[in-house]
Design an enzyme around this catalytic site. Structure first.
Site, PDB file in Angstrom:
ATOM      1  N   LYS B  65       0.782  -1.159  -0.052  1.00  0.00           N
ATOM      2  CA  LYS B  65       0.186   0.104  -0.057  1.00  0.00           C
ATOM      3  C   LYS B  65       0.887   1.342  -0.028  1.00  0.00           C
ATOM      4  O   LYS B  65       1.792   1.210   0.528  1.00  0.00           O
ATOM      5  CB  LYS B  65      -1.053  -0.096   1.210  1.00  0.00           C
ATOM      6  N   SER B 140      -9.763   1.755   2.791  1.00  0.00           N
ATOM      7  CA  SER B 140      -8.757   2.461   1.858  1.00  0.00           C
ATOM      8  C   SER B 140      -7.662   1.567   1.062  1.00  0.00           C
ATOM      9  O   SER B 140      -7.364   2.163   0.098  1.00  0.00           O
ATOM     10  CB  SER B 140      -8.356   3.481   2.605  1.00  0.00           C
ATOM     11  N   SER B 164      -9.783  -0.359   6.829  1.00  0.00           N
ATOM     12  CA  SER B 164      -9.288  -0.060   5.527  1.00  0.00           C
ATOM     13  C   SER B 164      -8.473  -1.387   4.813  1.00  0.00           C
ATOM     14  O   SER B 164      -8.190  -1.476   3.724  1.00  0.00           O
ATOM     15  CB  SER B 164      -8.207   0.974   5.634  1.00  0.00           C
TER      16      SER B 164
END
Lengths: 472, 471
Positions: B65, B140, B164
């Site tokens: 990420k 996210s 997330s």
């Protein structure tokens, strides 16, 4: 100055620590090129996290104990949020609720000569921001450079109650604080920016004004005196003093307004969740046991143990290095004589030359005190020796030998007295006709002939005897 | 799957595998990646083929990420304000991955600064859901989940502040684990809400999640909130779950929950029952206060965490430099997206003098109540089961204009972050052809049990074996 009310906030850099407050960077950046003592943590790079320097907290507790504070059971850090280019995270890690320590005091000599107790509100820890270098003055600079070497230095903030009554007392307080810090070996006051003072000043009944950016313990007296005069002038002209923050301009010696009460910052303090609360209650007994003898206690002991005056004891203990110097000499020679010569003469000569005690070997002082107590040299010669050593170096013995400064033996002095009296018949007549002071001239002649090696009181006695012998 | 892949790569060619993977990524319409580390990854693969180093993840490609710092690889948090920021250091988890021989293939798309549930707030544009390209992948960590689901990466790391990792895992039909707060070092994770977030694996199977957790968990002296771990997660799975007590919180069902989701989760509960676990209804009475408390805490922390982005030392620089306040205000105005600005403003407000007690302090008190809810419940049951998300993936653009409805979708994930406990999302079926996630929660630091139960469930169901037909 009974109407003056002063409280201080003092930022002390714990620069005797090896690493910074929340990272492993070295604290000895003072001679280093800009931005060379940094890492992701003190630069606040994205993703970096702070870690508490345990040693720094121990140093903080040490200081708080020496200031007679009570140490918190548990202490924690907060974020103080504001934007400024010297603050790379956009917040400063500081303390708010649950500070390291609260409620202490320091004893100082008040303006009235009496001992005064200045209360300490709290002691807390925080990180130093970086340093800004403006190209020109703060308001007209074309650009500003940032040096993050200082960023993250461990700072201790000491806050006093509004107990100080004059700029002189403020100075006294800072001198005492500095002495204590140096006794604790947590702080080197000779490094730039190691002690910075913000101050709150008001005249009785008036609003409080904060003066920031006082960067030396000498500056504090000047800054406060200026501010008091300013407030008095306003008062005299019937203008009310308003609550505001002012900046001390050291070069011009004035304070200038930087923000009013309405513009006061909201720092949005909230807990720093990247750090866990510290239970420090258990640390205190060990740290307390390791505390060195502090200035007040040492002063008391010097008086008792060496039988010296309180003035001498105070003077000798106002700097830990002088105190150690004195004790070393006092253990090996007449302690009273040593006290007089170190406190009254050596310290004065050092001050005059802007030197510290390190510039003088304790062995030299011991030699001089010994020669004095053996009456091998006169007081005058001792002063000459101290000055010569400071200016040109060498050991007392060598200087005495090479310059022939040894106290003259009696025959030599007697001969000099005879010659002087014979050559000063005019003065002899004056003396005999009632002018007692004429004898000083003759004694002066004796000192000249003996190049100062005669003891003036002995010479005085001999001259008198020689004149009386002449009349008979 | 990763263990198999490891053998495959070791006996075959890591370079060939990577070439195929990059080809797939470059053809993809998902927009799962922000930056590809093609050159360095291929170089590492060649080196691996020549030397065959060991390690738990030897030769395994992994996607990261974009809010986790990778030395030498641009790390942007999908924000304009960090464009061009190349970290000079690796996050702790990256160091651990490298030490175990993994190969980083690139950085994955996300909601800007992890603020979102849909990966739509990214400055790189939204990532698409591989099961339906018109839908969001969740957020996210949407890029990480989409990449894993679409076989663009065999595994990935995400971060979970309020769901997330679990939300996109649920929307994309993958496994997503949020470890106990403190189990994985956050050093190098660019903070959104530092008291809530953890880095976690996004994988195809529970076993893979355990393997990754073994690598990334453990004490790191650079993160004061990190603790030591036992490091036996991989070996803890595969055992029986007979006698395990499952709690099903009544507050996590009913109004606002998609019937297909509800059905899939109840089916999952009966599978667990069939496996010998017992279940009962429980209550987590303060659940309804979790959402506002979460958003106050997260936004307050964000307003402070994001203060460092002033363009002075790294990242975006716009226009001509003027005085400090003008310049950094301009940079922040240009650099942050709308949602990020909204959260900074709300957080700043919540921490302001006069409001601090009303909002932030109150939210902390609610947080304590939520934590206590879980403590009480987890005395009587060993595992709590619920839907991960109240509904399956929604359409791109459907909710982004209505922040409140978007915030509402985090209702089942945020309580876990407030409590700091571990939770995992595993695929448990489909609703109208879209994946549904089962959320399992456990006591703090009891990831071993959590993974064992999740794996037992997964191995008795076919859902993890299905892949979307993409591209």
């Amino acid at each position: 100055m009974d109407d003056v009310i002063i409280g201080l906030e003092i930022h002390v850099q714990l620069n005797r620590l090896r690493s910074k407050m929340f990272c492993g960077c070295s604290t000895s950046y003072h001679d280093a090129p800009p931005n060379t003592h940094t890492c992701p943590v003190c630069l606040g790079l994205p993703g970096s996290l702070p870690v508490i320097n345990r040693r720094a907290v121990e140093f903080g507790i040490k200081v708080a104990l020496a200031l007679n504070c009570s140490i918190a059971e548990e202490t924690m850090f907060y974020r103080k949020n504001y934007y400024y280019p010297d603050l790379p995270k956009g917040f400063q890690i500081s303390q708010y609720d649950y500070p390291l320590a609260t409620g202490g005091y320091v004893l100082i000599k008040g303006d009235d000569g009496q001992e005064r107790r200045i209360r300490i509100t709290r002691v807390h820890m925080e990180e130093d921001p970086g340093r800004l270098v403006h190209a020109g003055t703060i308001d007209k600079a074309r650009y500003t450079l940032v040096d993050y070497n200082r960023c993250g230095m461990p700072l201790l903030e000491v806050v006093t109650e509004p107990d100080l009554r004059s700029p002189k007392e403020a100075r006294q307080f800072l001198d005492k604080l500095r002495t204590i810090l140096e006794y604790l070996d947590v702080f080197d006051g000779n490094l730039e920016g190691s002690l910075r003072v913000d101050s709150n000043i008001s005249l009785a009944g008036g609003d409080r004004v904060e003066v920031k950016n006082i960067s030396s313990h000498k500056g504090v007296e000047k800054a406060l005196s200026y501010e008091i005069t300013r407030q008095r002038n306003l008062k005299r002209r019937g203008i009310e003093v308003v609550q505001e923050t002012r900046h001390y301009d050291e070069l011009r010696g004035v304070t200038v307004s930087i923000r009013t009460k309405e513009e006061a910052h909201d720092y949005r303090y909230f807990p720093e969740m990247d750090l866990v609360p510290l239970r420090i209650a258990d640390w205190v007994p060990r740290i307390r046991a390791e505390l060195p003898e502090l200035p007040d206690a040492k002063r008391e002991r010097f008086r008792e143990q060496y039988g010296i005056t309180d003035d001498h004891a105070k003077s000798l203990t106002s700097d830990i290095k002088v105190a150690d110097f004195y004790e070393w000499v006092a253990a090996r020679a007449d302690p009273k004589l040593a006290a007089v010569w170190i406190a009254d003469v050596l310290k004065g000569e050092l001050n005059y030359r802007d030197l510290t005690i390190e510039s003088f070997k304790r062995e030299s002082m011991l030699e001089i005190v010994r020669m004095l107590s053996e009456k091998e040299i006169t007081d005058e010669i001792a002063v000459t020796l101290i000055r010569t050593i400071l200016d040109r170096g060498g050991s007392p013995r060598e200087i005495v030998e090479s310059m022939g400064l040894k106290r003259a033996d009696d025959d030599y002095v007697v001969r000099a007295v005879r010659e002087a009296v014979a050559d000063s018949q005019e003065a002899v007549r004056d003396y005999l006709s009632g002018n007692a002071r004429a004898i000083n001239y003759i004694v002066g002649q004796v000192m000249k002939r003996t190049k100062g090696r005669a003891d003036p009181s002995v010479a005085h006695k001999l001259v008198k005897e020689e004149i009386e012998r002449q009349i008979c | 799957m990763l263990l198999q892949l490891k053998d495959e790569i070791s006996s075959g060619s890591a370079e060939d595998y990577l070439h195929r993977l990059f080809e797939r990524i470059e053809r993809s319409r998902l927009n799962a990646f922000t930056t590809l580390a093609k050159e360095s990854a291929l170089e590492m693969a060649r080196e691996f083929d020549a030397r065959h180093w060991g390690g738990a993840l030897a030769g395994i490609p992994i996607a990261i990420k974009d809010n986790i710092c990778t030395k030498g690889i641009e790390t942007t948090c999908s924000s304009r304000i960090l464009k061009g920021f190349i970290p000079p250091y690796d996050a702790h988890v990256i160091e651990r991955l490298r030490a175990e021989g993994a190969i980083i293939i690139g950085k994955t798309n996300m909601d800007e600064f992890a603020m979102g549930t849909s990966t739509e707030t990214s400055c790189f544009g939204p990532t698409r859901n591989p099961w339906d390209l018109e839908r969001v992948p969740g957020g996210s960590s949407g890029g990480s989940a989409a990449a894993v689901a679409a076989n663009e990466a065999p595994c990935a790391l995400g971060s979970d502040t309020g769901g997330s990792v679990r939300c996109p895992a649920s929307f994309c039909g993958t496994v997503g684990l949020k470890p106990t707060y403190g189990l994985v070092s956050r050093y190098g994770l660019i903070a959104y809400a530092n008291s809530l977030e953890q880095i976690g694996p996004i994988t195809k199977t529970v076993e893979d999640a355990a393997l990754l957790l073994d690598v990334i968990a453990g004490h790191d002296p650079r993160d004061s909130t990190s603790v030591a771990s036992e490091k036996n997660y991989l070996s803890s799975i595969g055992g029986e779950i007979r006698g395990i007590r499952i709690g099903v919180p009544e507050e996590y069902f009913g109004e606002g929950v998609d019937p297909g989701v509800e059905r899939a989760v109840w089916d999952a509960v009966s599978v667990l029952d069939d496996l010998g676990a017992s279940w009962r209804k429980i209550s987590l009475p303060h659940t309804k206060y979790a959402l506002p408390a979460y958003y106050i805490i997260a936004m307050s922390e964000a307003s402070s965490n994001l203060a460092r982005f002033d363009g002075l030392r790294y990242g975006l620089r716009v226009g001509e430099d003027r005085d400090w306040h003008t310049t950094f205000s301009e940079i922040r105005a240009m650099g942050f997206g709308k949602e990020t600005k909204r959260r900074i403003l709300l957080g700043t407000y919540a921490l302001s003098a006069g409001y601090y007690g009303k909002y932030y302090l109150k939210a902390l008190k609610v947080r304590t109540l939520i934590k206590r809810d879980f403590e009480h419940a987890l005395k009587e049951v060993d595992i709590i089961a619920s839907p991960t998300m109240p509904f399956p993936a929604f359409r791109i653009g459907e909710r982004i204009t209505d922040p409140l409805s978007l915030y509402m979708s985090d209702v089942f994930t945020v309580p876990i972050n407030l409590a700091g406990i571990p939770a995992i999302s595993v695929p448990c079926g489909f609703s109208d052809g879209l994946p549904v996630g089962l959320q399992l929660m456990a006591r703090p630091f009891d990831e071993a049990l959590l993974l064992r139960v999740a794996s037992a469930y997964e191995q008795s169901t076919p859902y993890h074996l299905r892949s979307p037909e993409v591209v």
